[in-house]
Design a protein around this motif. Structure first.
Motif, short mmCIF file in Angstrom:
data_model
loop_
_atom_site.label_atom_id
_atom_site.label_comp_id
_atom_site.label_asym_id
_atom_site.label_seq_id
_atom_site.Cartn_x
_atom_site.Cartn_y
_atom_site.Cartn_z
N PHE A 1 32.72 -14.36 11.08
CA PHE A 1 32.66 -15.70 11.77
C PHE A 1 32.69 -15.48 13.36
O PHE A 1 31.65 -16.41 13.76
N TYR A 2 33.54 -14.36 13.87
CA TYR A 2 33.40 -14.38 15.28
C TYR A 2 31.92 -13.82 15.71
O TYR A 2 31.28 -14.10 16.64
N CYS A 3 31.31 -12.96 14.81
CA CYS A 3 29.87 -12.33 15.24
C CYS A 3 29.02 -13.57 15.07
O CYS A 3 27.85 -13.68 15.97
N ASN A 4 29.14 -14.75 14.06
CA ASN A 4 28.12 -15.82 14.38
C ASN A 4 28.54 -16.60 15.49
O ASN A 4 27.58 -17.13 15.95
N GLU A 5 29.75 -16.88 15.80
CA GLU A 5 30.23 -17.56 16.96
C GLU A 5 29.57 -16.90 18.49
O GLU A 5 28.99 -17.53 19.05
N ALA A 6 29.60 -15.57 18.27
CA ALA A 6 28.87 -14.90 19.50
C ALA A 6 27.33 -15.28 19.53
O ALA A 6 26.81 -15.42 20.65
N ARG A 7 26.94 -15.02 18.43
CA ARG A 7 25.42 -15.34 18.36
C ARG A 7 25.14 -16.74 18.87
O ARG A 7 24.33 -17.01 19.61
#
Length: 82
Positions: A5-11
């Motif tokens: 989830f956090y990786c996608n939000e950072a992207r």
């Protein structure tokens, strides 16, 4: 699952903000927007005639980077995702 989830939000943060930096936007506006980052970071490299701003996030493992080139007049000359 939470890490994904956090990786996608950072992207999304990198990709969305990079779209805001079209030709002619002032460096001050770019820096003001970059100072709102939550999951990404940026660096500024300056030389005599221009600046290079690179925004990325460790959470995306370098898969998404926004490169913003600032000209002598202090305005965006080019920005792109790598």
């Amino acid at each position: 699952m939470l890490f994904a989830f956090y990786c996608n939000e950072a992207r999304k943060e990198v990709v969305y903000l990079c779209g805001n930096f079209s030709e002619g936007v002032t460096q001050e506006s770019v820096l003001r927007q970059l100072n709102t980052l939550h999951l990404a970071n940026f660096s500024v490299t300056e030389n005599d005639s221009n600046s290079l701003i690179v925004m990325d996030s460790k959470l995306t493992l370098g898969a998404y980077r926004c490169v913003i080139e600032i000209n002598e007049q202090g305005r965006v000359s080019h920005s792109y995702l790598e």
